[in-house]
Design a protein around this motif. Structure first.
Motif, mmCIF file in Angstrom:
data_model
loop_
_atom_site.group_PDB
_atom_site.id
_atom_site.type_symbol
_atom_site.label_atom_id
_atom_site.label_comp_id
_atom_site.label_asym_id
_atom_site.label_seq_id
_atom_site.Cartn_x
_atom_site.Cartn_y
_atom_site.Cartn_z
ATOM 1 N N ALA A 1 -11.157 -13.632 -11.298
ATOM 2 C CA ALA A 1 -10.037 -12.911 -11.704
ATOM 3 C C ALA A 1 -10.087 -11.727 -12.441
ATOM 4 C CB ALA A 1 -9.422 -13.885 -12.729
ATOM 5 N N THR A 2 -9.353 -10.582 -12.210
ATOM 6 C CA THR A 2 -9.555 -9.436 -12.650
ATOM 7 C C THR A 2 -9.210 -9.236 -14.438
ATOM 8 O OG1 THR A 2 -7.238 -8.598 -12.535
ATOM 9 C CG2 THR A 2 -8.942 -8.388 -10.523
ATOM 10 N N GLY A 3 -8.446 -10.276 -14.885
ATOM 11 C CA GLY A 3 -8.234 -10.134 -16.150
ATOM 12 C C GLY A 3 -6.867 -9.546 -16.565
ATOM 13 N N ASN A 4 -6.231 -9.029 -15.325
ATOM 14 C CA ASN A 4 -4.997 -8.236 -15.307
ATOM 15 C C ASN A 4 -3.750 -8.999 -14.767
ATOM 16 O OD1 ASN A 4 -6.111 -5.758 -16.416
ATOM 17 N ND2 ASN A 4 -6.814 -5.509 -14.258
ATOM 18 N N GLU A 5 -4.176 -10.168 -14.588
ATOM 19 C CA GLU A 5 -3.215 -11.164 -13.984
ATOM 20 C C GLU A 5 -2.206 -11.439 -15.154
ATOM 21 O OE1 GLU A 5 -6.484 -11.447 -11.440
ATOM 22 O OE2 GLU A 5 -6.360 -11.646 -13.595
ATOM 23 N N GLU A 6 -1.121 -11.759 -14.903
ATOM 24 C CA GLU A 6 -0.035 -11.988 -16.041
ATOM 25 C C GLU A 6 0.633 -13.368 -16.035
ATOM 26 O OE1 GLU A 6 2.632 -8.981 -18.031
ATOM 27 O OE2 GLU A 6 4.087 -10.089 -16.593
ATOM 28 N N THR A 7 0.616 -14.223 -16.947
ATOM 29 C CA THR A 7 1.231 -15.368 -17.087
ATOM 30 C C THR A 7 2.758 -15.216 -17.576
ATOM 31 O OG1 THR A 7 -0.953 -16.545 -17.210
ATOM 32 C CG2 THR A 7 1.101 -17.836 -18.091
ATOM 33 N N ASN A 8 3.489 -15.793 -17.029
ATOM 34 C CA ASN A 8 4.845 -15.701 -17.901
ATOM 35 C C ASN A 8 5.552 -16.756 -18.208
ATOM 36 O OD1 ASN A 8 4.998 -13.470 -15.215
ATOM 37 N ND2 ASN A 8 5.309 -12.509 -17.079
ATOM 38 N N LEU A 9 5.951 -17.008 -19.297
ATOM 39 C CA LEU A 9 6.330 -18.338 -19.968
ATOM 40 C C LEU A 9 7.443 -17.975 -20.751
ATOM 41 C CD1 LEU A 9 3.000 -19.720 -21.299
ATOM 42 C CD2 LEU A 9 4.452 -20.430 -19.221
ATOM 43 N N ASP A 10 8.475 -19.082 -20.684
ATOM 44 C CA ASP A 10 9.726 -19.030 -21.703
ATOM 45 C C ASP A 10 9.307 -19.771 -23.038
ATOM 46 O OD1 ASP A 10 12.043 -19.019 -23.203
ATOM 47 O OD2 ASP A 10 13.079 -19.988 -21.492
ATOM 48 N N LEU A 11 9.192 -19.180 -24.124
ATOM 49 C CA LEU A 11 8.580 -19.707 -25.392
ATOM 50 C C LEU A 11 9.480 -20.253 -26.195
ATOM 51 C CD1 LEU A 11 6.013 -16.856 -26.400
ATOM 52 C CD2 LEU A 11 5.665 -18.968 -24.813
ATOM 53 N N GLU A 12 10.938 -20.279 -25.779
ATOM 54 C CA GLU A 12 12.001 -21.265 -26.419
ATOM 55 C C GLU A 12 11.857 -22.776 -26.068
ATOM 56 O OE1 GLU A 12 16.316 -20.437 -27.474
ATOM 57 O OE2 GLU A 12 16.454 -21.368 -25.504
ATOM 58 N N LEU A 13 11.572 -23.541 -27.025
ATOM 59 C CA LEU A 13 11.191 -24.978 -26.822
ATOM 60 C C LEU A 13 12.498 -25.772 -26.330
ATOM 61 C CD1 LEU A 13 8.989 -25.579 -29.863
ATOM 62 C CD2 LEU A 13 8.148 -24.977 -27.268
ATOM 63 N N ASP A 14 12.673 -26.166 -25.091
ATOM 64 C CA ASP A 14 13.884 -26.855 -24.626
ATOM 65 C C ASP A 14 14.306 -28.131 -25.702
ATOM 66 O OD1 ASP A 14 14.017 -25.525 -22.511
ATOM 67 O OD2 ASP A 14 12.898 -26.776 -21.333
ATOM 68 N N ALA A 15 15.280 -28.163 -25.707
ATOM 69 C CA ALA A 15 16.124 -29.466 -26.393
ATOM 70 C C ALA A 15 15.632 -30.803 -25.858
ATOM 71 C CB ALA A 15 17.576 -29.240 -26.606
ATOM 72 N N TYR A 16 15.599 -31.852 -26.618
ATOM 73 C CA TYR A 16 14.829 -32.938 -26.050
ATOM 74 C C TYR A 16 15.688 -34.135 -26.677
ATOM 75 C CZ TYR A 16 12.050 -33.402 -30.437
ATOM 76 O OH TYR A 16 11.718 -33.586 -31.876
ATOM 77 N N GLN A 17 15.790 -35.351 -25.933
ATOM 78 C CA GLN A 17 16.442 -36.503 -26.370
ATOM 79 C C GLN A 17 15.316 -37.723 -26.326
ATOM 80 O OE1 GLN A 17 17.635 -35.185 -23.137
ATOM 81 N NE2 GLN A 17 18.512 -33.728 -24.525
ATOM 82 N N LEU A 18 15.212 -38.726 -27.414
ATOM 83 C CA LEU A 18 14.359 -39.720 -27.503
ATOM 84 C C LEU A 18 15.142 -41.109 -27.829
ATOM 85 C CD1 LEU A 18 11.166 -38.264 -29.423
ATOM 86 C CD2 LEU A 18 11.393 -38.567 -26.964
ATOM 87 N N ILE A 19 14.465 -42.061 -27.217
ATOM 88 C CA ILE A 19 15.125 -43.445 -27.367
ATOM 89 C C ILE A 19 14.244 -44.223 -27.591
ATOM 90 C CG2 ILE A 19 16.667 -45.142 -26.370
ATOM 91 C CD1 ILE A 19 17.798 -43.189 -24.570
ATOM 92 N N ASN A 20 14.375 -45.079 -28.931
ATOM 93 C CA ASN A 20 13.641 -46.129 -29.025
ATOM 94 C C ASN A 20 14.419 -47.429 -29.229
ATOM 95 O OD1 ASN A 20 11.614 -44.125 -29.389
ATOM 96 N ND2 ASN A 20 11.909 -43.982 -31.630
ATOM 97 N N LEU A 21 13.606 -48.358 -28.729
ATOM 98 C CA LEU A 21 14.262 -49.806 -29.030
ATOM 99 C C LEU A 21 13.239 -50.881 -29.549
ATOM 100 C CD1 LEU A 21 15.515 -50.690 -25.113
ATOM 101 C CD2 LEU A 21 16.748 -49.692 -27.171
ATOM 102 N N SER A 22 13.765 -51.838 -30.342
ATOM 103 C CA SER A 22 12.961 -52.708 -31.080
ATOM 104 C C SER A 22 13.820 -54.019 -31.208
ATOM 105 C CB SER A 22 12.477 -52.413 -32.459
ATOM 106 O OG SER A 22 13.524 -51.999 -33.444
ATOM 107 N N ALA A 23 12.859 -55.078 -31.267
ATOM 108 C CA ALA A 23 13.565 -56.418 -31.580
ATOM 109 C C ALA A 23 12.562 -57.329 -32.401
ATOM 110 C CB ALA A 23 13.721 -57.081 -30.151
ATOM 111 N N GLY A 24 13.019 -57.896 -33.330
ATOM 112 C CA GLY A 24 12.434 -58.387 -34.432
ATOM 113 C C GLY A 24 12.927 -59.995 -34.827
#
Length: 362
Positions: free
Chosen positions: A287-310
């Motif tokens: 690698a030459t070191g001039n290669e460019e990595t392009n990223l979108d730094l805004e973190l996407d929204a997310y959803q999480l679901i948890n289930l429990s029974a007791g």
């Protein structure tokens, strides 16, 4: 010199605080709370570093902070079930000393931008809030609040460009403002349901200039604060039932939670145009070191679901749970080293997790 870098940072803390409140009823409906918190904090730190990339620093720092934080609360009973309240309160976060830059790794501009900030001041926040709490029926309640927080000398951490260091800066003026709403209901016997949501605006109201012109690391009037989503939502439903078929006198429950967190950024500079374009400048393995990595730094929204029974029987409780049931891969923050010249990666959440917890009360 037998390691790239090492540091030893012993700390000594001494913190003293006294808090007191007075409650006063102006009338049968109007109530007041008046509080003061006096504090005296002291922090001492040594900084000793070694290794190939270190400056051989041997520093001693001492930071002190003292003052009084007030709180005033007023509440008015509109009815037996509904109360309007208001609050003004103040808090602080102690200042400190930044670690010395690793000068041998720094570019010239980064030394100028990040090298002249050996200490940072304490941060103060004044919060203004108006809210309502209402038990509308025996099975339904509603709470809401509107708030505005005025922040002085906000402490913001920035990656120091190519220096492999992180530096805390004070932004003179910033604010957050928003609305929070909470609903609780029991639509049928045994079923409890709650919803909470918030909408928040958080912005810098001052600009920190960089040596090369423009704002330093996104610290610009009107830019968003890091790690603060504009919208969040959470809901929980729990069903309680008689579990005597399992054990005499036992009670059971099933619970589900849903959480939504909106878009965020990890650092203020992540919202600046071109912030996600990284070039290492390090030739290696073809690698030459001039290669460019392009990223979108805004973190996407997310959803999480948890289930429990007791099951609760006497002093014992057994809970079966599944967290992150959809096995969502969430980007919690973005990590970079030397301004993206080295490591690039996302910190993520725990994958789907199943387990059993057994508790005993004494």
């Amino acid at each position: 010199m037998n390691s790239p870098y090492n540091a030893d940072l012993p700390y000594t803390f001494e913190q003293i605080a006294v808090f007191g409140e007075v409650n006063y009823d102006f009338s049968e409906k109007l109530h007041g709370t008046f509080g003061l918190r006096w504090y005296d904090f002291e922090e001492e730190r040594e900084f000793n570093s070694g290794g190939f990339f270190s400056n051989g620093d041997n520093d001693y720092d001492k930071t002190t902070a003292d003052g009084v934080n007030p709180r005033v609360m007023l509440s008015y009973d509109l009815t037996d079930a509904t109360t309007v309240n208001s609050q003004i309160s103040q808090g602080f976060r102690q200042g400190g000393a930044n670690d010395p830059l690793n000068i041998g790794l720094c570019g010239a501009d980064d030394v100028v931008n990040f090298g002249g900030n050996p200490e940072y001041d304490e941060e103060t926040l004044t919060n203004y809030e108006v809210g309502i709490k209402s038990q509308l029926t025996s099975t339904f309640s509603f709470n809401a609040a509107v708030f505005y927080a005025d922040i002085k000398d906000l402490q913001v951490t920035l990656d120091a460009g190519s220096c492999s260091s992180r530096v805390v800066f004070n932004v003179p003026e910033a604010h957050t403002a928003g609305v929070e709403v909470e609903l609780n209901a029991q639509p049928m016997d045994g079923l409890d349901f709650s919803v909470a949501m918030s909408v928040i605006e958080s912005e810098f109201d001052s600009t920190i200039p960089s040596a090369s012109g423009g704002a330093l690391g996104g610290l610009e009037d009107g830019n968003k604060l890091a790690s603060v989503p504009e919208f969040q939502f959470a809901a929980t439903a729990t069903y309680n039932f008689n579990a005597e078929a399992i054990a005499y006198g036992a009670e059971g429950y099933i619970s589900a939670t849903f959480q939504y967190v909106g878009e965020r950024i990890t650092q203020p500079g992540d919202q600046v145009s071109g912030a996600g374009d990284f070039t290492s400048g390090l030739p290696f393995g073809g690698a030459t070191g001039n290669e460019e990595t392009n990223l979108d730094l805004e973190l996407d929204a997310y959803q999480l679901i948890n289930l429990s029974a007791g099951i609760i029987s006497g002093s014992w409780e057994t809970v079966f749970y599944i967290n992150n049931i959809a096995d969502e891969n969430v980007d919690l923050s973005f990590d970079r080293e030397r301004g993206g010249r080295a490591r690039l990666g996302y910190r993520t959440n725990q994958p789907r997790t199943m387990g059993v917890t057994v508790r005993k009360s004494f």
